[in-house]
Motif scaffolding. Structure first.
Motif, PDB file in Angstrom:
ATOM      1  N   VAL A   1       0.814  -1.092   0.145  1.00  0.00           N
ATOM      2  CA  VAL A   1       0.004  -0.066   0.017  1.00  0.00           C
ATOM      3  C   VAL A   1       0.725   1.240  -0.081  1.00  0.00           C
ATOM      4  O   VAL A   1       0.761   2.264  -0.754  1.00  0.00           O
ATOM      5  N   GLU A   2       1.803   1.244   0.988  1.00  0.00           N
ATOM      6  CA  GLU A   2       2.695   2.501   1.002  1.00  0.00           C
ATOM      7  C   GLU A   2       3.309   2.770  -0.279  1.00  0.00           C
ATOM      8  O   GLU A   2       3.869   3.885  -0.662  1.00  0.00           O
ATOM      9  N   PHE A   3       4.184   1.804  -0.990  1.00  0.00           N
ATOM     10  CA  PHE A   3       4.954   1.887  -1.914  1.00  0.00           C
ATOM     11  C   PHE A   3       4.072   2.534  -3.017  1.00  0.00           C
ATOM     12  O   PHE A   3       4.437   3.364  -3.609  1.00  0.00           O
ATOM     13  N   THR A   4       2.990   1.675  -3.244  1.00  0.00           N
ATOM     14  CA  THR A   4       2.041   2.321  -4.254  1.00  0.00           C
ATOM     15  C   THR A   4       1.823   3.700  -4.173  1.00  0.00           C
ATOM     16  O   THR A   4       1.829   4.709  -5.303  1.00  0.00           O
ATOM     17  N   ILE A   5       1.308   4.113  -2.969  1.00  0.00           N
ATOM     18  CA  ILE A   5       0.822   5.546  -3.042  1.00  0.00           C
ATOM     19  C   ILE A   5       2.093   6.404  -2.886  1.00  0.00           C
ATOM     20  O   ILE A   5       2.042   7.481  -3.621  1.00  0.00           O
ATOM     21  N   GLN A   6       2.998   6.066  -2.362  1.00  0.00           N
ATOM     22  CA  GLN A   6       4.238   7.063  -2.516  1.00  0.00           C
ATOM     23  C   GLN A   6       4.804   7.210  -4.028  1.00  0.00           C
ATOM     24  O   GLN A   6       5.109   8.202  -4.368  1.00  0.00           O
ATOM     25  N   LEU A   7       4.683   6.092  -4.697  1.00  0.00           N
ATOM     26  CA  LEU A   7       5.086   6.406  -5.999  1.00  0.00           C
ATOM     27  C   LEU A   7       4.253   7.550  -6.929  1.00  0.00           C
ATOM     28  O   LEU A   7       4.701   8.008  -7.754  1.00  0.00           O
TER      29      LEU A   7
ATOM     30  N   GLU B   1     -11.178   0.999  -1.086  1.00  0.00           N
ATOM     31  CA  GLU B   1     -10.762  -0.471  -0.928  1.00  0.00           C
ATOM     32  C   GLU B   1      -9.425  -0.384  -0.286  1.00  0.00           C
ATOM     33  O   GLU B   1      -9.107  -1.078   0.666  1.00  0.00           O
ATOM     34  N   PHE B   2      -8.234   0.351  -0.882  1.00  0.00           N
ATOM     35  CA  PHE B   2      -7.121   0.478  -0.332  1.00  0.00           C
ATOM     36  C   PHE B   2      -7.134   0.852   1.183  1.00  0.00           C
ATOM     37  O   PHE B   2      -6.229   0.374   2.020  1.00  0.00           O
ATOM     38  N   ALA B   3      -7.821   2.125   1.246  1.00  0.00           N
ATOM     39  CA  ALA B   3      -7.874   2.623   2.610  1.00  0.00           C
ATOM     40  C   ALA B   3      -8.381   1.866   3.664  1.00  0.00           C
ATOM     41  O   ALA B   3      -7.926   1.584   5.021  1.00  0.00           O
ATOM     42  N   ARG B   4      -9.439   0.974   3.320  1.00  0.00           N
ATOM     43  CA  ARG B   4     -10.139  -0.028   4.306  1.00  0.00           C
ATOM     44  C   ARG B   4      -9.065  -0.960   4.561  1.00  0.00           C
ATOM     45  O   ARG B   4      -8.790  -1.787   5.847  1.00  0.00           O
ATOM     46  N   ASP B   5      -8.306  -1.560   3.493  1.00  0.00           N
ATOM     47  CA  ASP B   5      -7.452  -2.669   3.686  1.00  0.00           C
ATOM     48  C   ASP B   5      -6.305  -2.205   4.418  1.00  0.00           C
ATOM     49  O   ASP B   5      -5.588  -2.899   5.513  1.00  0.00           O
ATOM     50  N   TYR B   6      -6.021  -1.002   4.360  1.00  0.00           N
ATOM     51  CA  TYR B   6      -4.620  -0.517   4.995  1.00  0.00           C
ATOM     52  C   TYR B   6      -4.916  -0.419   6.376  1.00  0.00           C
ATOM     53  O   TYR B   6      -4.094  -0.772   7.370  1.00  0.00           O
TER      54      TYR B   6
ATOM     55  N   ARG C   1      -3.290  -7.285  -5.505  1.00  0.00           N
ATOM     56  CA  ARG C   1      -4.072  -7.126  -6.903  1.00  0.00           C
ATOM     57  C   ARG C   1      -4.023  -5.631  -7.215  1.00  0.00           C
ATOM     58  O   ARG C   1      -3.548  -5.355  -8.322  1.00  0.00           O
ATOM     59  N   LEU C   2      -4.406  -4.790  -6.282  1.00  0.00           N
ATOM     60  CA  LEU C   2      -4.552  -3.323  -6.748  1.00  0.00           C
ATOM     61  C   LEU C   2      -2.962  -2.857  -6.801  1.00  0.00           C
ATOM     62  O   LEU C   2      -2.794  -1.815  -7.582  1.00  0.00           O
ATOM     63  N   HIS C   3      -2.101  -3.369  -5.786  1.00  0.00           N
ATOM     64  CA  HIS C   3      -0.657  -2.700  -5.857  1.00  0.00           C
ATOM     65  C   HIS C   3       0.062  -3.065  -7.183  1.00  0.00           C
ATOM     66  O   HIS C   3       0.452  -2.140  -7.776  1.00  0.00           O
ATOM     67  N   GLU C   4      -0.397  -4.364  -7.745  1.00  0.00           N
ATOM     68  CA  GLU C   4       0.434  -4.761  -9.093  1.00  0.00           C
ATOM     69  C   GLU C   4      -0.568  -3.740  -9.992  1.00  0.00           C
ATOM     70  O   GLU C   4       0.233  -3.359 -11.149  1.00  0.00           O
TER      71      GLU C   4
END
Length: 979
Positions: free
Chosen positions: A360-366, A403-408, A465-468
């Motif tokens: 999650v963090e790497f995805t958002i940071q990039l 979804e990302f927020a909930r999962d995080y 899945r969302l990260h990729e």
């Protein structure tokens, strides 16, 4: 004190696991306390710690327990945190911290003032102890507030921010102590400015209960002191601060102060001036170091100096994505993190593993670093705030962001509760069932361990899945502007223009355009820029109207997924390919509705290549393993994977990146992968039989096309079971195979019509039954059918034995003239009886003149006649056997070329018709529009319907001449002549 008697059922209902011990301990507990244990994560632990406190500090405990609300807070804390329980045992006077309710966490200023008051006038070890005790007092109050919150997911971010503020206050108190304890002259110490920059979670106000606190130290010389002297003093102060937080003392350490993100890491100076930092980042810093600075925030010490540090470095952070290879370097770094996880931790890592917090963090940071170059709105420190901003600005779809927020939040909650338990830094999910039960209760999952594991599993898969999808599809370049004279969608002449460029229903096209571009959303803005170009590309396809409709549907599915819009904007090749497949194939557009994310493959040729069979088989096995005990769910996943791979091959076929031979093998491999997985579900190994599936016909020859049936036979061999039991089990497996492979979207007909005795024969036989049948009753057509028999799935030894038996039948030492005449008679009968009524024999792709069956029957006759002595003919491949026949001079090269061309042409056309109409058809259409669509898929230029028709009729006519001369000829007609 009122005592209580509680039944074992009551204890179990409250959540106790050690019922006997709990009953004994509760006997000495006031009855009013008992209901509170139901709210404890670990009632047994809470009760044990309560008893120990009563023995060691009865006065302090009784003072707290007089208030029922305070008692409830204590039981919750003791049940969730052994670490805080041990703290109270060491410092019973601190129980008073829970006497009052914490309405909300304190402000940073309040934490700072209280911790400074705790160390006032103290130095050395007494100061360290006082600081740590006061810190843990606040930690206990915060934990009580957190654990008592009705929505633990919502409380997570607030608790993390408070923990970060508390850590900053602790560092400020440690600086205060360090300045008093310093051996340097007081004036020099006072003139030395020291700022502590919070990095990572500390900078983002996202700390866990026991996180490392990542920091960078910055010094500056005040009036009357040189820079070098100030750095020397600040370095000593920084070291004392770190020791005050985590060196040995009578009160355990709080957490590690980690300064390894500083320039040059462990090898670099602990403290630098602001100018030294800037010089380093200008000349030497690597891309990851700018990513690390993304969350930098003044945390403690001289906040004005800290602000200047962050302000000075901010432009460098937000321009770092323009560095060559920046995106790829961030991606590689994330992959290295995963690769370096010890194997035994990979599946239990909450933080670093696939589907964990780092994804999650790497995805958002990039995404922040890429888009933040030009968009100030996404320049946020906190992960969830940044995620909201990315969604608001259109870089991530709102649904995906939610979804990302909930999962995080869920993953962070698990991490919080695990660390709170023993006040130790850990990111590993427990494997012990009791520990998982406690974690579930602590996280508000009242339904227990299995639901916790299932939710974690779903979360990991969703995050990965969302990260990729997002991490590997960031912005790569700015969108290219249209020429000023580009097609104006708002023009009054739009309808006429759309008709002029090829749309049959321009009014309908305008409605689609309006739906795609209406509104003020970022999606609509991008679509308004895209569509003028894409409409031209759609118009170049065979069915622009359907292509635009399919694009609208796809956009509605993916329009909020920012990667999709960026792919269209930044890769004109991908966008043009998308228009080509959508306007050229209803089959593909129908599949896109189920698998819209497949649009991403259009950016990468490798994604469009057939996946190797070993990879497909591994995926099938992994799918079955993941769904152990869930046969229908596993079968659904396998069928979904088949659809996905067929869509991949369909797109590749339309784009001309694979040959019809490669397509045949790839479709056969996809079928084999599905059957491998389904057989693993249907056949319980060790059930007393061996079982195998034999590919027949085009499947056995690895020559499948889109819409082809999968001809098969089934064979088994008893392996412990009686004959009757084995037959019954084998029939059950066959029924399960049929049920589990049923797919209404892309039907898979497991056709067993080529079995012994045809439609009247047994659906499955034992190997010995096949052996007996072929020895006594086999007809010539059955030997011919075995020419393409190939074991595809099942027990390897059984497959080998069956193929050995088949070789004895299909490659006889000699074949009689009577058998040859029988083959010719059956072929003539097929032509006259199986050809659909009123079908033009010259246009039937499978049974017509010079079509697939002519080539295949001729080649199969050669195999029956010469296979025993010609090894090259002993293959299930039609073209492979034809090539071998040329080498043995059984067929003239020119004859073989005509047969080869007809077989390829008919195979390609048959698949193209399925792609064009999304239906299986075997007759070359006479409708010009249909012919045009098929022609375009066969890579003919626009307006080639008649040319396709002429080419097909000529090619098959030439093949038919060879067939009639060589197949129906008399005498030694199977040997070529030069005439």
């Amino acid at each position: 004190m009122k005592r209580t008697q509680t039944t074992l059922t009551d204890l179990a209902r409250l959540g106790f696991a050690e019922l006997g011990e709990a009953g004994e301990r509760l006997a000495s507990v006031d009855a009013s306390l008992v209901p509170h244990f139901a709210n404890a994560a670990d009632p047994d632990q809470a009760l044990l710690l309560l008893g120990q406190l009563r023995e060691s500090a009865p006065t302090d405990l009784d003072a707290l327990l007089r208030d029922d609300a305070a008692a409830a807070r204590l039981v919750r804390v003791l049940g969730a945190s052994l670490g805080l329980g041990e703290f109270f045992l060491r410092r019973p006077a601190e129980l008073a911290a829970l006497a009052t309710d914490l309405a909300h966490p304190l402000t940073p200023e309040q934490y700072r003032a209280d911790l400074l008051e705790a160390v006032e006038g103290l130095g050395g070890d007494p100061a360290a102890v006082a600081l740590r005790v006061r810190y843990r007092r606040h930690l206990a109050r915060l934990a009580a507030w957190d654990l008592g919150h009705v929505d633990p997911l919502a409380a997570m971010s607030v608790a993390a921010a408070a923990l970060s503020d508390l850590a900053g206050a602790a560092l400020d108190a440690a600086i205060d102590v360090a300045r008093r304890d310093s051996k340097f002259p007081a004036a020099d110490v006072a003139a030395t400015r020291l700022a502590i920059i919070g990095m990572g979670k500390a900078g983002a106000r996202e700390l866990n209960y026991v996180s490392d606190v990542d920091v960078i130290f910055v010094a500056e010389a005040g009036e009357g002191i040189e820079n070098d002297r100030a750095v020397e003093i600040a370095t000593r102060l920084a070291m004392q601060v770190m020791r005050g937080i985590h060196d040995l003392a009578s009160e355990p350490e709080l957490w590690e102060v980690d300064a390894n993100l500083r320039p040059e890491g462990k090898d670099g100076a602990l403290v630098r001036t602001l100018e030294s930092h800037l010089a380093y980042y200008d000349r030497w810093a690597k891309s990851w170091e700018f990513q690390a600075l993304l969350k930098a925030r003044p945390l403690a010490g001289d906040l004005e100096l800290g602000d200047r540090y962050v302000e000075a470095l901010s432009p460098k952070v937000w321009s770092s994505a323009s560095r060559e290879g920046f995106v790829e370097s961030v991606q590689r770094m994330r992959e290295r993190v995963t690769d370096n996880i010890p194997h035994h931790e990979l599946d239990v890592q909450l933080k670093l593993g696939p589907g964990g917090l780092r994804d999650v963090e790497f995805t958002i940071q990039l995404l922040q670093l890429v888009h933040g170059q030009t968009d100030d709105a996404v320049r946020q420190r906190a992960t969830l705030t940044a995620l909201d901003s990315l969604a608001d600005q259109g870089y991530i779809g709102r649904v995906e962001a939610a979804e990302f927020a909930r999962d995080y939040r869920f993953l962070r909650l698990l991490e919080h509760r695990l660390q709170l338990s023993k006040l130790r830094r850990t990111h590993l999910m427990p494997t012990d069932r009791d520990a998982l039960r406690v974690l579930a209760r602590a996280s508000g999952i009242s339904t227990g361990t299995d639901d916790l594991l299932e939710q974690w599993k779903r979360t990991k898969h969703a995050v990965r899945r969302l990260h990729e999808r997002l991490f590997y599809r960031p912005l790569l370049s700015a969108v290219a502007a249209l020429p000023e004279d580009g097609l104006a969608l708002s023009s009054e002449q739009a309808t006429a223009r759309l008709a002029a460029i090829g749309f049959s229903d321009p009014a309908g096209a305008l409605r689609h355009i309006a739906a795609l571009t209406g509104g003020v959303s970022r999606r609509a803005t991008i679509q308004r820029n895209l569509l003028p170009v894409m409409l031209q590309w759609f118009a170049e396809g065979a069915d622009p109207d359907h292509g635009l409709l399919a694009f609208r549907r796809l956009s509605e599915d993916l329009g909020e997924a920012y990667w999709f819009l960026r792919m269209l904007r930044d890769s004109s090749g991908a966008a043009q390919r998308l228009t080509q497949v959508l306007s050229g194939s209803r089959f593909v557009s129908d599949l896109f509705e189920r698998i819209p994310e497949a649009a991403a493959w259009l950016e990468n040729d490798d994604e469009l290549r057939p996946r190797p069979l070993p990879q497909l088989l591994e995926e099938s096995r992994a799918t079955v393993s993941r769904h152990q005990g869930e046969p229908d769910a596993a079968a659904l996943a396998l069928r979904t994977a088949r659809r996905r791979e067929i869509l991949r091959l369909a797109m590749s076929a339309i784009l001309g990146t694979l040959t019809v031979e490669e397509l045949g093998r790839a479709l056969s491999d996809v079928t084999t992968a599905l059957l491998t997985g389904v057989l693993a579900i249907a056949h319980v190994y060790g059930d007393g039989i061996e079982f195998a599936i034999i590919g027949m016909g085009r499947y056995g020859g690895a020559e499948l096309g889109f819409g082809s049936d999968a001809d098969v036979m089934y064979v088994y061999r008893p392996a412990g079971a009686t004959h009757e039991e084995a037959q019954s089990r084998a029939e059950g497996i066959v029924r399960s195979l049929s049920r589990l492979t049923e797919d209404l979207r892309i039907p898979l007909d497991l056709d067993i019509g080529l079995r012994p005795e045809g439609k009247t024969g047994a659906i499955v036989r034992s190997l010995e039954s096949y052996r007996a049948y072929y020895a006594r009753w086999s007809l010539t057509w059955e030997a011919q059918a075995l020419l393409r028999a190939r074991g595809v799935v099942g027990d390897a030894e059984l497959i080998t034995e069956f193929e050995r038996l088949a070789d004895e039948v299909r490659f006889p030492v000699g074949i009689s003239e009577q058998d040859v005449r029988e083959i010719k008679r059956i072929k003539a009968r097929v032509e006259s009886e199986r050809l659909p009524q009123a079908a033009d024999p010259s246009r039937h792709l499978k049974l017509g003149r010079g079509s697939l069956s002519d080539v295949e029957w001729f080649v199969q006759l050669l195999q029956l006649q010469h296979g025993a002595e010609v090894p090259g003919l002993r293959t299930t491949s039609t073209l492979g056997a034809l090539h071998a026949a040329v080498g043995e001079k059984l067929v003239l090269p020119e004859e073989a070329r005509r047969l080869h061309d007809a077989w390829i042409f008919a195979s390609r056309t048959r698949s193209a018709m399925t792609l064009w109409t999304s239906r299986t058809a075997d007759v070359l259409p006479t409708d010009r529009q249909q012919l045009e669509g098929v022609a375009r898929l066969l890579e003919y230029p626009p307006g080639s319907a008649s040319r396709l028709e002429e080419d097909y009729l000529r090619t098959t006519r030439l093949a038919r001449q060879v067939f009639e001369r060589r197949f129906y000829g008399t005498g030694p007609a199977n040997r070529p002549t030069t005439a």
